[in-house]
Design a protein around this motif. Structure first.
Motif, mmCIF file in Angstrom:
data_model
loop_
_atom_site.group_PDB
_atom_site.id
_atom_site.type_symbol
_atom_site.label_atom_id
_atom_site.label_comp_id
_atom_site.label_asym_id
_atom_site.label_seq_id
_atom_site.Cartn_x
_atom_site.Cartn_y
_atom_site.Cartn_z
ATOM 1 N N LEU A 149 0.848 -1.186 0.000
ATOM 2 C CA LEU A 149 0.000 0.000 0.000
ATOM 3 C C LEU A 149 0.884 1.237 0.000
ATOM 4 N N VAL A 150 0.805 2.021 -1.068
ATOM 5 C CA VAL A 150 1.629 3.214 -1.215
ATOM 6 C C VAL A 150 0.856 4.413 -0.695
ATOM 7 N N SER A 151 1.435 5.079 0.317
ATOM 8 C CA SER A 151 0.780 6.251 0.889
ATOM 9 C C SER A 151 1.658 7.474 0.671
ATOM 10 N N GLY A 152 1.077 8.641 0.888
ATOM 11 C CA GLY A 152 1.775 9.891 0.623
ATOM 12 C C GLY A 152 2.980 10.139 1.502
ATOM 13 N N SER A 153 3.014 9.534 2.680
ATOM 14 C CA SER A 153 4.153 9.730 3.571
ATOM 15 C C SER A 153 4.443 8.425 4.291
ATOM 16 N N ALA A 154 5.651 8.326 4.807
ATOM 17 C CA ALA A 154 6.036 7.108 5.519
ATOM 18 C C ALA A 154 5.230 6.989 6.805
ATOM 19 N N PRO A 155 4.614 5.832 7.042
ATOM 20 C CA PRO A 155 3.842 5.685 8.269
ATOM 21 C C PRO A 155 4.761 5.570 9.480
ATOM 22 N N ASP A 156 4.453 6.327 10.540
ATOM 23 C CA ASP A 156 5.195 6.130 11.775
ATOM 24 C C ASP A 156 4.585 4.929 12.495
ATOM 25 N N GLU A 157 5.123 4.576 13.659
ATOM 26 C CA GLU A 157 4.657 3.368 14.344
ATOM 27 C C GLU A 157 3.170 3.435 14.687
ATOM 28 N N THR A 158 2.682 4.609 15.084
ATOM 29 C CA THR A 158 1.268 4.754 15.439
ATOM 30 C C THR A 158 0.388 4.599 14.208
ATOM 31 N N ALA A 159 0.772 5.271 13.117
ATOM 32 C CA ALA A 159 -0.026 5.192 11.888
ATOM 33 C C ALA A 159 0.012 3.792 11.297
ATOM 34 N N ALA A 160 1.156 3.122 11.404
ATOM 35 C CA ALA A 160 1.288 1.783 10.814
ATOM 36 C C ALA A 160 0.332 0.796 11.461
ATOM 37 N N ALA A 161 -0.089 1.048 12.694
ATOM 38 C CA ALA A 161 -1.017 0.153 13.381
ATOM 39 C C ALA A 161 -2.377 0.113 12.687
ATOM 40 N N ARG A 162 -2.714 1.109 11.850
ATOM 41 C CA ARG A 162 -3.998 1.124 11.139
ATOM 42 C C ARG A 162 -4.039 0.084 10.027
ATOM 43 N N PHE A 163 -2.874 -0.341 9.547
ATOM 44 C CA PHE A 163 -2.851 -1.216 8.384
ATOM 45 C C PHE A 163 -3.033 -2.672 8.800
ATOM 46 N N PRO A 164 -3.768 -3.451 8.011
ATOM 47 C CA PRO A 164 -3.890 -4.880 8.294
ATOM 48 C C PRO A 164 -2.513 -5.535 8.228
ATOM 49 N N LEU A 165 -2.349 -6.656 8.918
ATOM 50 C CA LEU A 165 -1.045 -7.329 8.948
ATOM 51 C C LEU A 165 -0.600 -7.819 7.577
ATOM 52 N N ASP A 166 -1.543 -8.061 6.673
ATOM 53 C CA ASP A 166 -1.156 -8.595 5.367
ATOM 54 C C ASP A 166 -0.987 -7.506 4.313
ATOM 55 N N VAL A 167 -0.907 -6.249 4.744
ATOM 56 C CA VAL A 167 -0.689 -5.120 3.827
ATOM 57 C C VAL A 167 0.573 -4.396 4.272
ATOM 58 N N TRP A 168 1.494 -4.163 3.342
ATOM 59 C CA TRP A 168 2.760 -3.512 3.668
ATOM 60 C C TRP A 168 2.674 -2.041 3.300
ATOM 61 N N PRO A 169 2.659 -1.120 4.269
ATOM 62 C CA PRO A 169 2.625 0.311 3.938
ATOM 63 C C PRO A 169 4.013 0.826 3.538
ATOM 64 N N VAL A 170 4.070 1.568 2.440
ATOM 65 C CA VAL A 170 5.321 2.145 1.937
ATOM 66 C C VAL A 170 5.037 3.572 1.509
ATOM 67 N N SER A 171 5.962 4.464 1.787
ATOM 68 C CA SER A 171 5.818 5.854 1.368
ATOM 69 C C SER A 171 5.993 5.972 -0.140
ATOM 70 N N SER A 172 5.216 6.848 -0.754
ATOM 71 C CA SER A 172 5.365 7.077 -2.194
ATOM 72 C C SER A 172 6.727 7.694 -2.509
ATOM 73 N N ASP A 173 7.387 8.281 -1.507
ATOM 74 C CA ASP A 173 8.720 8.847 -1.699
ATOM 75 C C ASP A 173 9.810 7.787 -1.666
ATOM 76 N N ASP A 174 9.490 6.584 -1.235
ATOM 77 C CA ASP A 174 10.498 5.542 -1.067
ATOM 78 C C ASP A 174 10.378 4.490 -2.168
ATOM 79 N N GLU A 175 10.624 4.920 -3.408
ATOM 80 C CA GLU A 175 10.502 4.016 -4.548
ATOM 81 C C GLU A 175 11.494 2.860 -4.450
ATOM 82 N N ALA A 176 12.678 3.115 -3.898
ATOM 83 C CA ALA A 176 13.685 2.055 -3.777
ATOM 84 C C ALA A 176 13.173 0.909 -2.905
#
Length: 197
Positions: A149-176
């Protein structure tokens, strides 16, 4: 029993929440295909995960002599912005992956009816509903692979808790990291490994 049932249905078993080696060894002996949990790595920001992945790939290839070849993956890119889809498609094709594109949840579901991809890259902002709302619909349609899941900014630890365990959050700025996750998954699926990671 659950592992045997899943295998009899042709499913892959992922043991989630594995916290120590003894449990991991037991699950491996019972036939679990993959493991996820603190025994492997703890949740961390993308730059830490990138370092961990780089260190892990060196450790694995040196200690276990696993093949480094990777297979070509079918990647579904779901993004409402055509320029973003095209740029990501170009990068993935440079790495020899096949890319199919969709601009919305409905379009992605139609693509799944034709063929299940190996990986889905899902933008958080798409027409009609968010990527976070779309992910469960993709699962309901039968897709069982990784969702990035590509989001506008890198999720911090608190924000990352919103994502289901089977979805990997990645910042749109972190293409690498995004490309690295796909390539890492391609390398992992290319290896015939007796023991799960």
């Amino acid at each position: 029993s659950i592992i045997d049932l899943a295998h009899s249905l042709g499913l892959t078993v992922v043991a989630e929440g594995v916290e120590d080696e003894a449990v991991g060894d037991r699950l491996r002996s019972l036939g679990a295909d993959y493991q996820q949990g603190y025994v492997i790595a703890v949740p961390a920001p993308s730059h830490i995960i990138t370092q961990w992945m780089q260190g892990r790939s060196v450790e694995v290839s040196a200690d276990e002599a696993r093949p480094t070849a990777k297979r070509t993956l079918d990647v579904l890119v779901v993004d409402g912005e055509s320029l973003s889809r095209r740029a990501l498609r170009r990068r993935l094709r440079e790495n020899k992956h096949r890319v199919v594109q969709a601009h919305s949840c409905a379009a992605a579901l139609k693509k799944l009816e034709k063929r299940m991809p190996d990986v889905i890259i899902l933008d958080h902002v798409i027409p009609g509903q968010s990527g976070l709302e779309t992910a469960p619909r993709l699962r309901e349609a039968g897709y069982a692979g990784p969702i990035v899941l590509v989001s506008g900014s890198a999720p911090d630890e608190t924000a990352a808790a919103r994502f289901p365990l089977d979805v990997w959050p990645v910042s749109s700025d972190d293409e690498a990291l995004l490309i690295g996750l796909v390539d890492g998954y391609a390398g992992k699926t290319a290896c015939n490994v007796d023991e799960p990671e």
